[in-house]
Design a protein around this motif. Structure first.
Motif, short mmCIF file in Angstrom:
data_model
loop_
_atom_site.label_atom_id
_atom_site.label_comp_id
_atom_site.label_asym_id
_atom_site.label_seq_id
_atom_site.Cartn_x
_atom_site.Cartn_y
_atom_site.Cartn_z
N ASN A 1 -14.53 -13.98 20.83
CA ASN A 1 -14.07 -14.77 21.97
C ASN A 1 -13.48 -16.10 21.49
O ASN A 1 -14.07 -17.16 21.66
N GLU B 1 -18.78 -10.93 20.99
CA GLU B 1 -19.41 -10.55 22.25
C GLU B 1 -19.13 -9.09 22.54
O GLU B 1 -18.17 -8.50 22.03
N GLY C 1 -17.55 -6.35 24.39
CA GLY C 1 -16.30 -6.34 25.16
C GLY C 1 -16.19 -5.18 26.12
O GLY C 1 -15.09 -4.78 26.49
N SER D 1 -17.49 -7.09 33.63
CA SER D 1 -17.74 -7.13 32.19
C SER D 1 -18.80 -8.15 31.87
O SER D 1 -18.87 -9.20 32.52
N TYR E 1 -18.60 -9.78 29.33
CA TYR E 1 -17.86 -10.68 28.45
C TYR E 1 -17.67 -12.04 29.13
O TYR E 1 -17.34 -12.11 30.31
N PRO F 1 -11.61 -9.15 29.08
CA PRO F 1 -11.96 -8.42 27.85
C PRO F 1 -10.88 -7.45 27.40
O PRO F 1 -10.98 -6.88 26.33
#
Lengths: 1047, 506
Positions: free
Chosen positions: A909, A970, A972, A1012, A1014, A1019
């Motif tokens: 990220n 992270e 995804g 998500s 994320y 993502p």
């Protein structure tokens, strides 16, 4: 003599037979053929009768028919896309009303194998077909993105929202190790499937050949196809299906068939879409005084030295709050992003019957980007014509012309660096105007860019039946594309010197294919089909650029090429192309009562690029199929509509090396003793032993339809081995050459694909409802590296600011990150470990860690964080991809929902990292981003995820937000609702009233919601290596109103 | 009917196979790839020239001959108060053998001399690879070349390959050796005596295929001739004689034999001293091999590349304001040692001005010929870069003879060189070996031989022969070598660097 007798006797026999027929009584049967879903008549449905079935008539434009047939015979009503209906005439029956049901069973589909249409029932390979209905209601500039989530094993990531650009698409996992670029701008070499449009292979990666972060001039051919003109798309996945396409089919094949004319009465169909694109949620920033206070507070509370305080007083944009210039609250992102209103129109004329039909499609598509000064326009005109004067001769011709015009602004397309940087400008500065703002802002908004491709493709296809079952066919196509790009950068955007850049290129592709096929049935049981063909390609291309720096003023955007003084740079680019391919292929297929099927194929590919010593790459395949529902012992099982096992193996061999890799490149190096000198290029040592990359694939498949095809499922398991991958290894400098290209790398992909369709309602229900789910699990494993690397190769990231390395380790997933491991945040300074030997606390670059700093794992245990403290982590490639959809229709109403998902993938990220990194220097002219929503360390004792963000004085040494750490890694995974469409088809009557024969209106939305875990913005909007570059082009959300009108 | 169709189709398929090769044979217009190269004599010659061109980039990259072959003997000092005088102090840094200071010092005012390039051997190996590939292709056979031509070109390629090894060994001692075309392994370093022995075998294999001289005067000394190969062979033998003491007499015999052959051929001659400018211009009868440079061909030569740059001033260099004095000078003490004041020697006038000045008035006019007179342009005289010269070979032969104890032969040879200089013949006083050594110092001053002569004769260990002696221990640890760039270890686990320089260079 004997022949003559035979002939006469046959003639006699025929005559007597027709005599006998004539004695049966004829009746006139009338009726109407109705489509079940809409209750409307079907025009142009054919009516067949007799054995063997002969066409005896067809319905008119209202669906009415009237045919004269023998009493008691059976009528068969046939219409493409519908199940055949059979009516056995009762004695005296003179009318028949027939309802046709839409065909749902996959077995009725036809598939294309090596340019030959085959029945899916006898195909041994793995493929999925998408029809025009699935892709018609959402206007997009590139039709490829509509395939997302519709085909198990086809992984499409719409990772850019730039109009006219392609995302990435791969079939069945990773095929390459080639990565270019650094940091967030590291790109994986695209390995797109081969596209075959109406039998003509097209290179979809065309515009990406200049490098992967930089979309070159030109527009991808896929962006030039209007979606309204597509009849069907077929995705070929396994090697049995693709091996007949040879080298170019190594990454899978997608076959696009455009619409043909099909209406006795000429008809006009018009489709129009009006859609709004909105940018996604942008970064939150503090504005005006809030930003000033935040920054000043930030400095005062974290300054370490008197110098830091003094520096504040010299930072006028913070302290001089009464100055008009520094007293603003500008929304800089608003300067660059916008909502846009767009439209597309498509007009199709078609007409004709089976003997002669024609179609013309005229289209216009226009999309303005959500980033200002970007956009894409497309103009199309396609025509095709089919003429079958006798059942023995078939003639097809088409012309496809299109213009794609792209405006990339000052970005390179995939990345909008200027916008990304300037969107972070401090809100205290006044908004941009032409004369008063940053270079970047003027550049992003005022750069004039026009990147267009003009493409014309003509195609002629002739088939002739030499003997019953023996066809000879020939296809010839010519594809010419001219690419132009003109960029004018005004003086204010280029350090007071205007600049003109002009690119022009052309490429052409002459393609011919000739084939002979033979089909025969012996004893009604043994079917054979053989096909032999050869293909020839001639690809040429050349391009050049010319640049003029410092034009006299912004009015004068030229002249270019006037003379050497005025124009600089440019010249012919190195992408001159003159390549030829010649291929020979043969396919043989045998089935016993369509129960046991065997397919064999073999293809030789010769390329002018691979040298004459061994120019041919060999692509064999074998496929087996067992339709077990046809076995006697399963005949009685009612619930099994069909069932089959498939097994296939095949190999695609693609020469990846070119002549200079094999033989070396000789260049003009200068002069010596007044003689020209030629020397070998020492960049890469020629390697005559280079082998072509070989992709071999095993596929096991299972297809079944249960309960009259109410439930259909396809399952595939595959094992795909990519051998002899090119790998460039550095060489010792005592060898003179820089690197050597070897074949010593390999990848294995294995996985499972499942697609299930359920139609829960009975056919009698007025509702039609289907639910489809598909998913694919793909795992890739690196199996081989050149021996000298001992099983591990680290691809070091050359960008010192990023250092997000990649590691290739044999036995692991191929694309792993190589990062420092973040283990949290030191709650207090006491928590920092102390080296018992020296008494010093854990440190890096002479700075000691303290409370609020991140805990980086000390991999080698020396209490110093340095470049030896990296570990392998994560997998940038998605493991699971798939999609789901549901279609519900009732009378004229229809509701379609399409979703797609990607699971188990690591994303770095970097966008979040950038958000934190803005805090590293409160003195600079960048915006302040609130971090309140994030779990950051604020005071000693806090146990948090993110380190203290405001310690700018120590930032340089500790780099708490360095990109090369697992903090940014992270999950995804995401589930995205790609599109929802609600449509209504007006009844015939209503449509008639406004003078139309059909009218359908719909509203749809695209890219609506993404679920998500994320924490970043999207993502999916990440590179193929899973890096979320904040400089990427955001994917917009689209709301659309559209209609289909038929006259 | 069906039979005919099938037959004709098969025939068609068969035929198309043949025409297909033609269809696929595309000559790329934008790239010249190896399969389309080495097709004729011209291709071979462009490569031969390219190797010389590439080789010369190494010499042109820095002040090569001086840094490598002269100043480390410690006989040169720099003149204060010239333009960039602090930068010229490098001659004294070299004179103390303080290469680490020269290469990595701080400050390093002489960094524009690019001495760092002397630690990087990549270019030599590029030349070697290029030669290997050329030999490989020639051995495969190149159309239109006669057997004789092929052999001669092989000889030329082998010469330049061995010349590269010659340079490599003299710079770094043990170096990787290979002759395989397209070599791409990670080579370890090989003992230098063995490297030279392999080179000697390699060269001897083709020396007799070479011609003594070229009929085209433009090629004289520029392209390798039999004389070039012999000169290189003699040098390699003499080097090995110094480092492979057990077999020294074998190497001396060999050198003497080769020198004899060279002299007997009569293909080369010692030019008259008044025609010295012709020797320095290049392509002369005295030249055995050289890197030919000419202003007429627009050849780019860096000002700092020529040794003359250090020892010339106005009027040999312009503008007058910048070049009042020379940047450096040979110490008067040394000049008096090799050219005693009382002895008459034409070279003293022809090659020097103020030769005992012991300051910047010193001029080595040996390199001041062929002054390029065009206004006040700051360029050096338009000289060639000599590698081997007939006089050098004669003296090397004399040295071998002297070592073999054949003093009469040695004396004759030395006197050949002295006669041209109109100097008195050797009178038999003192040791012949020492006299030959001194004669080499006199004759070859500035040509980059002196320091290597000191090394291979081990005179470097003696204070009486050099102002910068090495101890035996320093010598044995490789104090005479250059440091090897660390990059050599990249992608090569077998590579070792020169430890003398890794341990402080002391």
């Amino acid at each position: 003599m004997r022949k003559k007798i035979l002939f006469l006797s046959i003639l006699f026999g025929c005559l007597t037979f027709s005599d006998l027929q004539a004695q049966i009584k004829k009746v006139l049967v009338k009726g109407v053929v109705i489509e079940k879903a809409t209750n409307l008549g079907i025009p142009g449905a054919t009516i067949l009768s007799g054995t063997p079935a002969k066409v005896i008539g067809s319905t008119d434009n209202k669906g009415m028919f009237s045919v004269s047939v023998d009493e008691g015979s059976t009528l068969v009503f046939h219409f493409v896309g519908f199940n055949d209906a059979r009516v056995k005439l009762k004695p005296g029956q003179t009318s028949a009303n027939v309802i046709l049901h839409e065909s749902n069973s996959q077995l009725d589909e036809v598939v294309v194998r090596g340019y030959q249409v085959r029945s899916k029932e006898t195909s041994t390979g793995s493929s999925t077909t998408i029809t025009s209905k699935d892709i018609m209601d959402v206007p997009v500039s590139n039709v490829e993105q509509l395939l997302q989530g519709k085909v198990a094993g086809l992984n499409i990531q719409v990772n850019t929202g730039a109009p006219g650009f392609r995302g990435t698409s791969t079939i069945r996992g990773l095929n390459t190790l080639a990565v270019t670029g650094n940091g967030s701008e590291s790109f994986l070499q695209p390995t797109s499937p081969l596209y075959v449009i109406d039998g003509v292979p097209i290179d979809a990666d065309k515009a990406a050949e200049y490098g992967y972060n930089q979309q070159g001039p030109g527009v991808s051919p896929l962006s030039l196809i209007p979606q309204e003109d597509i009849a069907s798309l077929e995705v070929l996945k396994d090697a049995q299906a693709t091996s007949l396409y040879g080298s170019r089919g190594a990454y899978g094949v997608i076959i696009i068939t455009t619409k043909r004319g099909n209406s006795k009465i000429p008809r006009v169909r018009y489709t129009s879409n009006f859609f709004m694109n909105t940018p996604p949620k942008l970064r939150e920033t503090l504005g005006g005084n809030a930003e000033r206070n935040s920054k000043i507070n930030h400095i005062l509370s974290n300054a370490l030295t008197q110098e830091d305080f003094d520096r504040l007083s010299k930072t006028y944009f913070l302290t001089d709050s009464l100055n008009d210039y520094y007293n603003n609250s500008t929304n800089w992102q608003g300067v660059f992003y916008q909502n846009t209103f767009n439209q597309s129109h498509n007009l199709a004329f078609d007409g004709g019957d089976e003997k002669f039909n024609y179609k013309t499609n005229v289209g216009y598509f226009s999309e303005t980007g959500v980033v200002k000064n970007t956009g894409f326009d497309r103009y199309n005109m396609n025509m095709n014509m089919e003429y079958n004067p006798t059942p023995k001769l078939k003639f097809f011709a088409s012309v496809f012309g299109s213009i794609g015009k792209q405006n990339k602004g000052d970005g390179v397309g995939l990345l909008q660096r200027g916008v990304a940087e300037n969107g972070q400008t401090s809100s205290l500065l006044p908004g941009p105007s032409f004369f008063q703002s940053t270079l970047g802002a003027v550049s992003a908004l005022k750069t004039l860019n026009n990147n267009d491709s003009r493409n014309i493709r003509a195609n002629i296809d002739v088939k002739y039946q030499l003997l019953p079952g023996l066809w000879a066919a020939s296809t010839l196509s010519y594809d010419f594309t001219s690419d132009n790009e003109d960029t004018f950068t005004p003086a204010a955007a280029n350090r007071q010197f205007a600049r003109v850049y002009s690119f022009n290129g052309r490429s052409s592709n002459l393609y011919s294919r000739s084939n002979i096929s033979y089909a025969k049935t012996f004893n009604g049981k043994h079917n054979i089909f053989a096909n032999v063909f050869n293909e020839l390609y001639k690809v040429t291309g050349q391009s050049g650029i010319i640049v003029q720096n410092k034009t006299a003023n912004d009015q004068l955007q030229g002249p270019l090429g006037f003379d050497g003084y005025y124009s600089t740079g440019g010249g012919i680019l190195t992408n001159f192309k003159n390549a030829r391919l010649a291929s020979f292929a043969a396919a043989f297929s045998y089935d016993y009562m369509k129960k046991y099927v065997i397919d064999l194929s073999y293809r030789l590919d010769g390329s002018s690029g691979s040298g004459l010593e061994n120019p041919y790459a060999k692509n064999p395949s074998i496929g087996l199929r067992w339709n077990f529902n046809k076995e006697e012992w399963l005949k009685e099982v009612e619930w099994l509509s069909y069932g089959a096992f498939r097994l296939s193996w095949g190999r695609n061999v693609s020469p990846t090396a070119n002549l200079s890799n094999i033989y070396g490149l000789y260049q003009n190096t200068g002069t010596y003793n007044n003689n020209p000198t030629m020397g070998i290029d020492y960049g890469q040592v020629p390697n005559p032993k280079l082998k072509p990359t070989t992709t071999s694939q095993y596929n096991f498949g299972f297809d079944a339809g249960l309960f009259e095809s109410k439930v259909e499922l396809n399952f595939d398991a595959y094992y795909k081995k990519v051998d002899n991958l090119l790998f460039s290894s550095g060489l010792s400098n005592s060898v003179g050459f820089g690197s050597v290209l070897s074949n010593d790398a390999g990848i294995v992909n294995y996985g499972y694909e499942l697609a299930v369709t359920v139609r829960p309602l009975p056919t009698s229900s007025p509702f039609n409802w289907s639910i489809s789910v598909n998913g694919a699990i793909n795992r890739d494993v690196l199996t081989k590296l050149p021996a000298e690397y001992n099983g591990q190769y680290i691809r070091f990231d050359g960008d010192a600011n990023s250092l997000q390395h990649l590691v290739y380790r044999v036995g692991k997933n191929t694309m792993s990150n190589y990062l420092r491991v973040n283990q949290g945040v030191y709650a207090t300074t006491e928590n920092v470990p102390v080296d018992p030997a020296t008494g010093l606390t854990y440190n890096t670059g002479g700075r000691f860690f303290q409370g609020g700093d991140p805990i980086f794992k000390d991999v080698n245990g020396d209490y110093v964080l340095d470049n030896r403290d990296y570990e392998i982590s994560g997998n940038s490639q998605p493991v699971v991809t798939g999609g789901l959809s549901t279609n519900l229709s009732y009378k004229g109403w229809g509701l379609n929902v399409y979703g797609s998902f990607t699971l188990l993938r690591t994303i770095l990220n970097n966008a979040l990292a950038d958000r934190f990194r803005i805090m590293s220097n409160p003195y600079d002219l960048r915006a302040v981003v609130p971090l309140d929503d994030l779990d950051t360390w604020k005071k000693p004792g806090d146990v948090t995820k993110y380190p203290y963000a405001y310690d700018y004085a120590r930032y340089g040494a500790i780099q708490p937000f360095r990109l090369d750490q697992t903090l940014w890694a992270e999950q995804g995974s995401y589930l995205k609702f790609n599109s929802v469409t609600l449509s209504y088809m007006f009844t015939k009557k209503l449509a008639k009233r406004i003078g139309l024969s059909n009218f359908r209106a719909y509203i749809s939305g695209n890219n609506l919601i993404t679920f998500s875990p994320y924490s970043g913005p999207n993502p999916e909007n990440v590179t193929a290596l899973g890096r979320d570059a904040s400089g990427g082009y955001p994917v917009p959300r689209t709301y659309n109103f559209g209609m289909n009108v038929e006259f | 009917m069906k039979k005919y169709i099938v037959c004709s189709l098969l025939l068609l398929c068969g035929l198309s196979q043949f025409s297909c090769k033609k269809f696929l044979d595309v000559t790329p217009l934008d790239k010249l790839t190896g399969n389309n190269f080495y097709k004729n004599k011209e291709d071979v010659e462009t490569v031969i020239y390219d190797m010389s061109r590439n080789f010369f980039t190494k010499i042109n990259a820095t002040h090569y001959a001086g840094a490598v072959g002269e100043y480390r003997a410690g006989e040169v000092k720099h003149q204060l108060n010239t333009s960039l005088a602090p930068a010229r102090r490098f001659v004294e840094v070299l004179g103390k053998n303080d290469l680490l200071q020269l290469l990595y010092g701080n400050p390093m005012p002489w960094d524009f001399y690019n001495f760092g390039t002397l630690t990087d051997w990549t270019t030599y190996y590029q030349v070697i690879q290029s030669a290997n590939i050329l030999v490989f292709n020639l051995e495969q056979g190149i159309p239109t070349l006669s057997d004789k031509q092929t052999k001669q070109y092989i000889g030329e390629a082998k010469f330049i390959r061995c010349l590269a090894y010659f340079y490599l060994v003299r710079l770094y001692g043990d170096v990787p050796y290979y002759t395989k075309a397209f070599y791409s392994d990670a080579p370890p370093r090989e003992n230098m005596v063995s490297v030279f022995n392999k080179c000697i075998v390699d060269l001897k294999g083709s020396v007799n295929d070479m011609q003594w001289t070229f009929s085209d005067p433009a090629l004289k000394g520029v392209r390798a001739s039999k004389g070039s190969v012999i000169a290189l062979l003699m040098n390699m033998n003499m080097w090995n004689a110094g480092f492979d003491g057990a077999n020294a007499s074998k190497y001396w015999e060999e050198t003497a034999r080769l020198g004899d052959e060279l002299i007997k051929s009569g293909a080369y001659k010692l030019m008259d001293l008044k025609d010295w400018n012709l020797v320095m211009k290049g392509r002369s009868d005295e030249s055995l091999f050289e890197f030919y440079r000419s202003i007429n061909y627009n050849d780019a030569v860096n000002n700092f590349a020529s040794i003359g740059d250090m020892f010339l001033h106005y009027p040999y260099k312009r503008p007058q304001t910048s070049f009042q004095v020379s940047f450096a000078y040979f110490k008067a003490e040394y000049m008096k040692q090799i050219y005693p004041e009382i002895e008459s020697d034409k070279r003293k006038e022809a090659w020097f001005e103020n030769m005992y000045a012991n300051d910047g008035d010193f001029i080595m006019q040996k390199y001041g010929q062929n002054v390029y007179a065009s206004g006040n342009q700051d360029v050096n005289p338009d000289n060639t870069f000599l590698v081997f010269r007939y006089a050098e070979s004669i003296l090397l032969c004399a040295e071998a003879q002297a070592n073999l104890g054949r003093n009469a032969e040695a004396t004759t040879l030395v006197n050949m060189v002295r006669e041209r200089a109109e100097a008195a013949p050797y009178d038999g006083s003192g040791s012949v070996k020492d006299f030959v050594f001194l004669e080499r110092s006199r004759e070859l001053i500035g040509e980059g031989h002196h320091y290597f002569d000191l090394i291979r004769t081990k005179r470097i260990l003696s204070r009486s022969w050099t102002s910068n002696p090495l101890t035996l221990d320093q010598f044995n640890r490789g104090g005479w070598t250059w440091p090897i760039n660390e990059a050599a270890r990249n992608n090569n686990p077998y590579m070792t660097l020169n430890t003398y320089w890794l341990t402080g260079g002391k």
